[in-house]
Design a protein around this motif. Structure first.
Motif, PDB file in Angstrom:
ATOM      1  N   ILE A 140     -14.323  -0.742  -1.699  1.00 40.03           N
ATOM      2  CA  ILE A 140     -13.104  -1.103  -2.422  1.00 40.03           C
ATOM      3  C   ILE A 140     -13.152  -0.482  -3.812  1.00 40.03           C
ATOM      4  CG2 ILE A 140     -11.676  -3.019  -3.252  1.00 40.03           C
ATOM      5  CD1 ILE A 140     -13.261  -4.792  -1.168  1.00 40.03           C
ATOM      6  N   GLY A 141     -12.073   0.194  -4.208  1.00 40.34           N
ATOM      7  CA  GLY A 141     -12.039   0.869  -5.500  1.00 40.34           C
ATOM      8  C   GLY A 141     -10.939   0.355  -6.403  1.00 40.34           C
ATOM      9  N   ALA A 142     -11.074   0.669  -7.680  1.00 38.04           N
ATOM     10  CA  ALA A 142     -10.112   0.222  -8.692  1.00 38.04           C
ATOM     11  C   ALA A 142      -9.141   1.344  -9.022  1.00 38.04           C
ATOM     12  CB  ALA A 142     -10.837  -0.235  -9.950  1.00 38.04           C
ATOM     13  N   SER A 143      -7.912   1.229  -8.538  1.00 39.33           N
ATOM     14  CA  SER A 143      -6.846   2.116  -8.966  1.00 39.33           C
ATOM     15  C   SER A 143      -6.058   1.382 -10.044  1.00 39.33           C
ATOM     16  CB  SER A 143      -5.956   2.530  -7.793  1.00 39.33           C
ATOM     17  OG  SER A 143      -5.005   3.489  -8.195  1.00 39.33           O
ATOM     18  N   SER A 144      -4.767   1.570 -10.095  1.00 40.33           N
ATOM     19  CA  SER A 144      -3.934   0.965 -11.140  1.00 40.33           C
ATOM     20  C   SER A 144      -2.476   1.180 -10.761  1.00 40.33           C
ATOM     21  CB  SER A 144      -4.224   1.625 -12.491  1.00 40.33           C
ATOM     22  OG  SER A 144      -3.250   1.296 -13.461  1.00 40.33           O
ATOM     23  N   VAL A 145      -1.577   0.392 -11.339  1.00 42.66           N
ATOM     24  CA  VAL A 145      -0.165   0.710 -11.167  1.00 42.66           C
ATOM     25  C   VAL A 145       0.126   2.105 -11.717  1.00 42.66           C
ATOM     26  CG1 VAL A 145       0.664  -1.662 -11.152  1.00 42.66           C
ATOM     27  CG2 VAL A 145       0.468  -0.455 -13.331  1.00 42.66           C
ATOM     28  N   LEU A 146      -0.697   2.550 -12.659  1.00 42.87           N
ATOM     29  CA  LEU A 146      -0.523   3.895 -13.209  1.00 42.87           C
ATOM     30  C   LEU A 146      -1.056   4.957 -12.257  1.00 42.87           C
ATOM     31  CD1 LEU A 146      -1.351   3.381 -16.984  1.00 42.87           C
ATOM     32  CD2 LEU A 146       0.803   3.095 -15.767  1.00 42.87           C
ATOM     33  N   GLY A 147      -1.683   4.556 -11.193  1.00 45.25           N
ATOM     34  CA  GLY A 147      -2.068   5.475 -10.131  1.00 45.25           C
ATOM     35  C   GLY A 147      -0.971   5.639  -9.096  1.00 45.25           C
ATOM     36  N   ARG A 148       0.134   4.966  -9.312  1.00 40.08           N
ATOM     37  CA  ARG A 148       1.290   5.091  -8.430  1.00 40.08           C
ATOM     38  C   ARG A 148       2.506   5.638  -9.174  1.00 40.08           C
ATOM     39  NH1 ARG A 148       0.616   1.981  -3.663  1.00 40.08           N
ATOM     40  NH2 ARG A 148       2.870   2.043  -3.355  1.00 40.08           N
ATOM     41  N   LYS A 161      -6.577   7.584 -11.815  1.00 43.55           N
ATOM     42  CA  LYS A 161      -6.218   6.522 -10.882  1.00 43.55           C
ATOM     43  C   LYS A 161      -5.417   7.060  -9.697  1.00 43.55           C
ATOM     44  CE  LYS A 161      -8.367   3.360 -13.153  1.00 43.55           C
ATOM     45  NZ  LYS A 161      -9.598   2.758 -12.597  1.00 43.55           N
ATOM     46  N   PHE A 162      -4.633   8.124  -9.903  1.00 44.62           N
ATOM     47  CA  PHE A 162      -4.029   8.824  -8.772  1.00 44.62           C
ATOM     48  C   PHE A 162      -5.139   9.396  -7.884  1.00 44.62           C
ATOM     49  CE2 PHE A 162       0.117   8.675 -10.787  1.00 44.62           C
ATOM     50  CZ  PHE A 162       1.027   8.908  -9.772  1.00 44.62           C
ATOM     51  N   ALA A 163      -6.169   9.969  -8.501  1.00 46.54           N
ATOM     52  CA  ALA A 163      -7.286  10.545  -7.758  1.00 46.54           C
ATOM     53  C   ALA A 163      -7.977   9.488  -6.899  1.00 46.54           C
ATOM     54  CB  ALA A 163      -8.286  11.181  -8.722  1.00 46.54           C
ATOM     55  N   LEU A 164      -8.116   8.292  -7.434  1.00 45.09           N
ATOM     56  CA  LEU A 164      -8.770   7.209  -6.691  1.00 45.09           C
ATOM     57  C   LEU A 164      -8.007   6.882  -5.417  1.00 45.09           C
ATOM     58  CD1 LEU A 164      -9.063   3.919  -6.123  1.00 45.09           C
ATOM     59  CD2 LEU A 164     -11.127   5.217  -6.718  1.00 45.09           C
ATOM     60  N   ARG A 165      -6.689   6.917  -5.469  1.00 45.16           N
ATOM     61  CA  ARG A 165      -5.891   6.634  -4.269  1.00 45.16           C
ATOM     62  C   ARG A 165      -6.129   7.697  -3.206  1.00 45.16           C
ATOM     63  NH1 ARG A 165      -0.108   6.772  -5.456  1.00 45.16           N
ATOM     64  NH2 ARG A 165       0.105   6.050  -3.315  1.00 45.16           N
ATOM     65  N   GLY A 166      -6.172   8.975  -3.601  1.00 40.62           N
ATOM     66  CA  GLY A 166      -6.429  10.035  -2.635  1.00 40.62           C
ATOM     67  C   GLY A 166      -7.817   9.935  -2.042  1.00 40.62           C
ATOM     68  N   VAL A 182     -11.914   1.163   3.822  1.00 43.54           N
ATOM     69  CA  VAL A 182     -11.886   1.658   2.446  1.00 43.54           C
ATOM     70  C   VAL A 182     -10.499   1.391   1.871  1.00 43.54           C
ATOM     71  CG1 VAL A 182     -12.376   3.594   0.926  1.00 43.54           C
ATOM     72  CG2 VAL A 182     -13.430   3.519   3.198  1.00 43.54           C
ATOM     73  N   ASN A 183     -10.447   0.572   0.859  1.00 43.32           N
ATOM     74  CA  ASN A 183      -9.175   0.196   0.240  1.00 43.32           C
ATOM     75  C   ASN A 183      -9.321   0.190  -1.281  1.00 43.32           C
ATOM     76  OD1 ASN A 183      -7.368  -0.647   2.610  1.00 43.32           O
ATOM     77  ND2 ASN A 183      -9.238  -1.823   3.019  1.00 43.32           N
ATOM     78  N   ALA A 184      -8.203  -0.016  -1.959  1.00 47.49           N
ATOM     79  CA  ALA A 184      -8.212  -0.080  -3.417  1.00 47.49           C
ATOM     80  C   ALA A 184      -7.237  -1.150  -3.888  1.00 47.49           C
ATOM     81  CB  ALA A 184      -7.843   1.273  -4.023  1.00 47.49           C
ATOM     82  N   TYR A 185      -7.400  -1.566  -5.124  1.00 49.98           N
ATOM     83  CA  TYR A 185      -6.459  -2.497  -5.737  1.00 49.98           C
ATOM     84  C   TYR A 185      -5.873  -1.830  -6.967  1.00 49.98           C
ATOM     85  CZ  TYR A 185     -10.829  -3.500  -8.253  1.00 49.98           C
ATOM     86  OH  TYR A 185     -12.014  -3.398  -8.936  1.00 49.98           O
ATOM     87  N   ALA A 186      -4.626  -2.160  -7.274  1.00 50.38           N
ATOM     88  CA  ALA A 186      -3.901  -1.488  -8.351  1.00 50.38           C
ATOM     89  C   ALA A 186      -3.296  -2.525  -9.290  1.00 50.38           C
ATOM     90  CB  ALA A 186      -2.815  -0.577  -7.772  1.00 50.38           C
ATOM     91  N   PRO A 187      -4.088  -3.016 -10.255  1.00 47.05           N
ATOM     92  CA  PRO A 187      -3.573  -4.036 -11.173  1.00 47.05           C
ATOM     93  C   PRO A 187      -2.483  -3.487 -12.090  1.00 47.05           C
ATOM     94  CG  PRO A 187      -5.978  -3.913 -11.224  1.00 47.05           C
ATOM     95  CD  PRO A 187      -5.490  -2.706 -10.500  1.00 47.05           C
ATOM     96  N   LYS A 249      -5.502   1.611   2.182  1.00 41.04           N
ATOM     97  CA  LYS A 249      -4.393   1.058   1.413  1.00 41.04           C
ATOM     98  C   LYS A 249      -4.774   0.837  -0.050  1.00 41.04           C
ATOM     99  CE  LYS A 249      -1.881   0.709   5.113  1.00 41.04           C
ATOM    100  NZ  LYS A 249      -0.774   1.667   5.327  1.00 41.04           N
ATOM    101  N   THR A 250      -3.780   0.947  -0.910  1.00 40.45           N
ATOM    102  CA  THR A 250      -3.934   0.553  -2.304  1.00 40.45           C
ATOM    103  C   THR A 250      -3.035  -0.645  -2.536  1.00 40.45           C
ATOM    104  OG1 THR A 250      -4.474   2.781  -3.059  1.00 40.45           O
ATOM    105  CG2 THR A 250      -3.665   1.236  -4.714  1.00 40.45           C
ATOM    106  N   MET A 251      -3.657  -1.802  -2.740  1.00 40.01           N
ATOM    107  CA  MET A 251      -2.924  -3.052  -2.862  1.00 40.01           C
ATOM    108  C   MET A 251      -2.438  -3.208  -4.285  1.00 40.01           C
ATOM    109  SD  MET A 251      -3.377  -4.151   0.254  1.00 40.01           S
ATOM    110  CE  MET A 251      -3.154  -5.925   0.356  1.00 40.01           C
TER     111      MET A 251
END
Length: 257
Positions: A140-148, A161-166, A182-187, A249-251
Motif C-alpha cells: 500500500i502506497g501514499a499518493s494524494s489528491v494532488l496525484g489525481r 504522487k502521479f508517479a505513485l499511482r502509475g 497493490v493499492n494506494a490512498y490519496a488523502p 486502485k488509488t482510494m
C-alpha cells in the motif's frame, strides 16, 4: 497476547498519518515494524510504546527510504526478527510549496527521491519477500489528491504522487498472480506535522496561486477537518483479508471531489 494477524511495516511512522496507520494496524492484530529517518528515533520509540500497550510486538527500523541498501536491509531485518512481512505501507513522504520557476533542482530531486523512488524500493523489496514466503501480501502506497489533479505551487510533489499511482497500477498487474494486492490512498488536506511545517512556505508563496490551490483543495461534500485516523481506516481495510479482490486502485478520500 492474541495470535497475530500478520506483520506490517509502515514507513514514515514517527508522526502524522504513518503513526495513525501503525496504531490502527496494531489494533487490527498486526505486529508492527516502525520506520522513519534516524533523527526521529525517539518519536519512533514513543509510537512503539503505544503499540506495546495495545499488546502487539514492535520493531524499530530507522532507514532512509530513498536509499536502496537501507530499504533492502530494513525488509530483511523485519522478516528475520518478526517472522516475515505481510503488509508494506510505503507512507513516507515530503512536500514543499514553491512555484515552478523558483523550485531548485535539489528540491525536485529530493522530493522525487523520497516520494517516488522510496515507494518503488519499498514495493520491490516487499514483493520479493512476499513472493519468497508464498502466502500473498498487501502493498500500500501514499499518493494524494494532488496525484489525481494538480494545483499550483507544488509541481514536484504532484508529479511524485502521479508517479505513485502509475507504480501502483503496474505493480498490481505484475504481482496479482502471487496473491499480492497493490493499492494506494490519496488523502486531501490532513492536519499533520508535515502540513503544519508548510507555514514557512506559505509566508513566501505567491498568494494568488496559493489561494487558487486552496480553493481547489477545499471542495468537499462533508464540512469537517480531516484527521489522520480517517486515512488509517482506509489502510486498515486494504490490509485486511476482505480486500483480497481490490488491487491497482488509488482510494481517494471520500469527501473530496
Amino acid at each position: 497476547m492474541s495470535i497475530a494477524t500478520g506483520i506490517a511495516l509502515i514507513t514514515g511512522s514517527a508522526q502524522g498519518i504513518g503513526r495513525s496507520i501503525a496504531l490502527r494496524l496494531a489494533r487490527d492484530g498486526f505486529d508492527i515494524a516502525l520506520n522513519d529517518v534516524s533523527s526521529k528515533r525517539e518519536q519512533l520509540r514513543a509510537v512503539a510504546d503505544e503499540v506495546d500497550k495495545i499488546g502487539r510486538r514492535t520493531l524499530l527500523v530507522p532507514a532512509d527510504v530513498s536509499v536502496e541498501q537501507d530499504v533492502k536491509g530494513m525488509v530483511q531485518d523485519v522478516s528475520k526478527q518478526l517472522g516475515g512481512l505481510d503488509v508494506m505501507v510505503a507512507n513516507a513522504g515530503i512536500g514543499r510549496l514553491k512555484s515552478l520557476i523558483t523550485t531548485e533542482l535539489e528540491d525536485w530531486d529530493r522530493t522525487m527521491a523520497v516520494n517516488a523512488r522510496g515507494p518503488f524500493l519499498c514495493y520491490k523489496y516487499a514483493a520479493q519477500q512476499m513472493i519468497k514466503q508464498g502466502r500473498g501480501g498487501r502493498i500500500i502506497g501514499a499518493s494524494s489528491v494532488l496525484g489525481r489533479s494538480a494545483v499550483p505551487i507544488c509541481a514536484p510533489y504532484a508529479a511524485s504522487k502521479f508517479a505513485l499511482r502509475g507504480l501502483t497500477q503496474s505493480a498490481a498487474l505484475e504481482l496479482g498472480k502471487y496473491k499480492i494486492t497493490v493499492n494506494a490512498y490519496a488523502p486531501g488536506l490532513i492536519k499533520t506535522p508535515m502540513t503544519e511545517a508548510l507555514e514557512v512556505d506559505i509566508a513566501e508563496a505567491d498568494m494568488e496561486m496559493f489561494n487558487v490551490a486552496i480553493s481547489r483543495l477545499s471542495t468537499r461534500a462533508i464540512e469537517a477537518e480531516s484527521q489522520p485516523e480517517e486515512i488509517a481506516s482506509i489502510v486498515s481495510y486494504l490490509a485486511s483479508k476482505e480486500a483480497h479482490f481490490i488491487t491497482g486502485k488509488t482510494m481517494r478520500k471520500f469527501q473530496d471531489f
